[in-house]
Design an enzyme around this catalytic site. Sequence first.
Site, PDB file in Angstrom:
ATOM      1  N   ALA A  73       4.197  -4.565 -10.515  1.00 54.26           N
ATOM      2  CA  ALA A  73       3.609  -5.159  -9.318  1.00 54.26           C
ATOM      3  C   ALA A  73       2.676  -4.126  -8.703  1.00 54.26           C
ATOM      4  O   ALA A  73       2.887  -2.922  -8.846  1.00 54.26           O
ATOM      5  CB  ALA A  73       4.717  -5.506  -8.338  1.00 54.26           C
ATOM      6  N   GLY A 118       7.237  -5.358 -13.527  1.00 55.19           N
ATOM      7  CA  GLY A 118       6.771  -6.706 -13.829  1.00 55.19           C
ATOM      8  C   GLY A 118       6.047  -6.811 -15.167  1.00 55.19           C
ATOM      9  O   GLY A 118       5.977  -7.899 -15.757  1.00 55.19           O
ATOM     10  N   GLU A 121       8.773  -7.216 -17.549  1.00 54.08           N
ATOM     11  CA  GLU A 121       9.374  -8.535 -17.286  1.00 54.08           C
ATOM     12  C   GLU A 121       8.490  -9.661 -17.831  1.00 54.08           C
ATOM     13  O   GLU A 121       8.989 -10.653 -18.364  1.00 54.08           O
ATOM     14  CB  GLU A 121       9.604  -8.700 -15.781  1.00 54.08           C
ATOM     15  CG  GLU A 121      10.703  -7.754 -15.283  1.00 54.08           C
ATOM     16  CD  GLU A 121      10.886  -7.776 -13.791  1.00 54.08           C
ATOM     17  OE1 GLU A 121       9.862  -7.635 -13.074  1.00 54.08           O
ATOM     18  OE2 GLU A 121      12.022  -7.931 -13.320  1.00 54.08           O
ATOM     19  N   GLU A 141      11.709   0.516 -11.085  1.00 50.52           N
ATOM     20  CA  GLU A 141      11.771   0.163  -9.653  1.00 50.52           C
ATOM     21  C   GLU A 141      12.754   1.020  -8.871  1.00 50.52           C
ATOM     22  O   GLU A 141      12.572   1.269  -7.680  1.00 50.52           O
ATOM     23  CB  GLU A 141      12.143  -1.322  -9.482  1.00 50.52           C
ATOM     24  CG  GLU A 141      11.039  -2.302  -9.856  1.00 50.52           C
ATOM     25  CD  GLU A 141      11.052  -2.709 -11.312  1.00 50.52           C
ATOM     26  OE1 GLU A 141      11.679  -2.012 -12.145  1.00 50.52           O
ATOM     27  OE2 GLU A 141      10.425  -3.733 -11.628  1.00 50.52           O
TER      28      GLU A 141
HETATM   29  N1  COA Z   1       0.545  -0.453  -8.485  1.00 45.95           N
HETATM   30  C1  COA Z   1      -0.608  -0.008  -7.960  1.00 45.95           C
HETATM   31  N2  COA Z   1      -1.351   0.952  -8.545  1.00 45.95           N
HETATM   32  C2  COA Z   1      -0.895   1.480  -9.699  1.00 45.95           C
HETATM   33  C3  COA Z   1       0.294   1.077 -10.277  1.00 45.95           C
HETATM   34  C4  COA Z   1       1.032   0.047  -9.632  1.00 45.95           C
HETATM   35  N3  COA Z   1       2.178  -0.459 -10.147  1.00 45.95           N
HETATM   36  N4  COA Z   1       0.491   1.776 -11.417  1.00 45.95           N
HETATM   37  C5  COA Z   1      -0.569   2.611 -11.513  1.00 45.95           C
HETATM   38  N5  COA Z   1      -1.394   2.431 -10.476  1.00 45.95           N
HETATM   39  C6  COA Z   1      -2.656   3.128 -10.194  1.00 45.95           C
HETATM   40  C7  COA Z   1      -2.431   4.553  -9.705  1.00 45.95           C
HETATM   41  O1  COA Z   1      -2.128   4.553  -8.327  1.00 45.95           O
HETATM   42  C8  COA Z   1      -3.761   5.165 -10.009  1.00 45.95           C
HETATM   43  O2  COA Z   1      -4.687   4.738  -9.035  1.00 45.95           O
HETATM   44  P1  COA Z   1      -5.730   5.826  -8.362  1.00 45.95           P
HETATM   45  O3  COA Z   1      -6.576   6.274  -9.537  1.00 45.95           O
HETATM   46  O4  COA Z   1      -6.481   5.009  -7.363  1.00 45.95           O
HETATM   47  O5  COA Z   1      -4.877   6.914  -7.809  1.00 45.95           O
HETATM   48  C9  COA Z   1      -4.175   4.486 -11.329  1.00 45.95           C
HETATM   49  O6  COA Z   1      -3.388   3.289 -11.393  1.00 45.95           O
HETATM   50  C10 COA Z   1      -3.850   5.317 -12.537  1.00 45.95           C
HETATM   51  O7  COA Z   1      -2.489   5.669 -12.514  1.00 45.95           O
HETATM   52  P2  COA Z   1      -1.958   7.180 -12.572  1.00 45.95           P
HETATM   53  O8  COA Z   1      -0.632   7.239 -11.900  1.00 45.95           O
HETATM   54  O9  COA Z   1      -2.997   8.126 -12.097  1.00 45.95           O
HETATM   55  O10 COA Z   1      -1.795   7.346 -14.149  1.00 45.95           O
HETATM   56  P3  COA Z   1      -0.772   8.272 -14.921  1.00 45.95           P
HETATM   57  O11 COA Z   1      -1.144   8.182 -16.356  1.00 45.95           O
HETATM   58  O12 COA Z   1      -0.669   9.616 -14.277  1.00 45.95           O
HETATM   59  O13 COA Z   1       0.684   7.559 -14.704  1.00 45.95           O
HETATM   60  C11 COA Z   1       2.211   5.691 -14.667  1.00 45.95           C
HETATM   61  C12 COA Z   1       0.921   6.285 -15.249  1.00 45.95           C
HETATM   62  C13 COA Z   1       2.311   4.259 -15.177  1.00 45.95           C
HETATM   63  C14 COA Z   1       3.430   6.501 -15.152  1.00 45.95           C
HETATM   64  C15 COA Z   1       2.166   5.719 -13.120  1.00 45.95           C
HETATM   65  O14 COA Z   1       0.930   5.161 -12.699  1.00 45.95           O
HETATM   66  C16 COA Z   1       3.264   4.960 -12.431  1.00 45.95           C
HETATM   67  O15 COA Z   1       4.393   5.429 -12.348  1.00 45.95           O
HETATM   68  N6  COA Z   1       2.965   3.725 -11.927  1.00 45.95           N
HETATM   69  C17 COA Z   1       3.910   2.940 -11.201  1.00 45.95           C
HETATM   70  C18 COA Z   1       4.833   2.171 -12.128  1.00 45.95           C
HETATM   71  C19 COA Z   1       5.875   1.394 -11.343  1.00 45.95           C
HETATM   72  O16 COA Z   1       6.644   1.946 -10.581  1.00 45.95           O
HETATM   73  N7  COA Z   1       5.910   0.060 -11.573  1.00 45.95           N
HETATM   74  C20 COA Z   1       6.844  -0.826 -10.931  1.00 45.95           C
HETATM   75  C21 COA Z   1       6.247  -1.345  -9.688  1.00 45.95           C
HETATM   76  S1  COA Z   1       7.393  -2.358  -8.777  1.00 45.95           S
END
Ligand code: COA
Length: 267
Positions: A73, A118, A121, A141
Site C-alpha cells: 500500500a 499488498g 497479497e 507491515e
Molecule cells: N509506499 C510509498 N512509497 C514507497 C513504498 C510504499 N509502500 N515503497 C517504496 N516507496 C518509495 C520510497 O519511499 C522511495 O520514494 P522516494 O524516492 O520519494 O524517497 C521509492 O519508493 C524508492 O524506494 P526506496 O526505499 O528508496 O528503495 P530501496 O531499494 O532502498 O528499498 C524497499 C526498497 C521495498 C525495501 C523499501 O522501499 C520499503 O521497505 N518499502 C516499504 C515496503 C512496505 O512496508 N510495504 C507494506 C506497506 S503496508
Amino acid sequence: MSTDVTSETLHPNLLLARQGAVHELRIDRQDKLGALNFEIMEVLGRYIEELASDDTCRVLIITGTGKGFVAGADIDGYHGATQAQFDGFQRRSRKTFDALAALPQITICAVNGYALGGGLELALCCDFILVAERAKLGLPEIKLGLLPGGGGTQRLPKLVGAMRAKELLLTGRMMSAQEAVAYGAALEMHPGDDLLPRARELAATLADQAPVALAEGKRIIDDGLESSRAAGLTFEQRVLGGLYATDDGKEGIAAFIEKRDPKWSGK
Ligand code: COA
C-alpha cells in the site's frame, strides 16, 4: 492465438494489453516501486470486476515495472489519513483482491521485483506466481506496527504452512525468490529477462485448453480447499459429468480417436 495486440491505459499507472484470449496488465509506478494508492486500487478493482463477465479473456497476466512489482500500500497515503479513510482503503483493497481471487479466468502473477504487503497479497490471489531471480516477497507491515489487511494472513499459510507464515508475518522478513519457490509461495523462478516470456508461454498453453474445463478445473480446486473432502469429491464427479455433456468434451474424445487436434467451441 491472434497476434493482434491492443493496448489501453486504464490509469496512468495501469497499462493493459490484450492479445486474443490473454490480457496482460502492467503496474507501472517505478518512482514508488509500484505502491498502490486508493485510486489505483479502485481502477484495478473495476477492471477485475468487469473482467469476470468477459468470456473473450481466459488468462490474465499481472506484472510490474522495474525493480518493484508492488511494494505494498502507498504508505504516503496512510500518513495523516483519518481512521475512516484508512478503513475505506482496506475495504477497497479487500474488494479488489477478493474479486481477483474469484475470477473465472486463470491468473498468472509475474513478480518482477519487490512484492511486499499488498503486493504479495495481490500475487497470492493469483493461480500462479512466477518470480524473477531478484524478486523479494514478504509481509513487512509489522515493521510499521501494523499487520496485513488484504488477505495475507489467510492466503499465505495455505501455501507455505502456518509456521512459515508466522515467521514471515511476525518478523517482517522478506523471502528471496529462491525461498519463495522452496516454500511453495511461487511456482518457478526465472532470470528477469525470461520472466515475462515464460509467463506468456504458460498463458498461451492455458488459453489453448478447452475453455469450460479450464475454468471448472480452477473452481474445483479452489472450492475443494474450502470444503470437506467428501463434498469436494462429489463436486468433482458432478463437474466431470457436466463436462462430458459439453460439445468440447465430445470434440476432445473424437479428436483423440481421429488422431487430430481438437477444435474447441467453448460450449
Ligand atoms: N509506499 C510509498 N512509497 C514507497 C513504498 C510504499 N509502500 N515503497 C517504496 N516507496 C518509495 C520510497 O519511499 C522511495 O520514494 P522516494 O524516492 O520519494 O524517497 C521509492 O519508493 C524508492 O524506494 P526506496 O526505499 O528508496 O528503495 P530501496 O531499494 O532502498 O528499498 C524497499 C526498497 C521495498 C525495501 C523499501 O522501499 C520499503 O521497505 N518499502 C516499504 C515496503 C512496505 O512496508 N510495504 C507494506 C506497506 S503496508
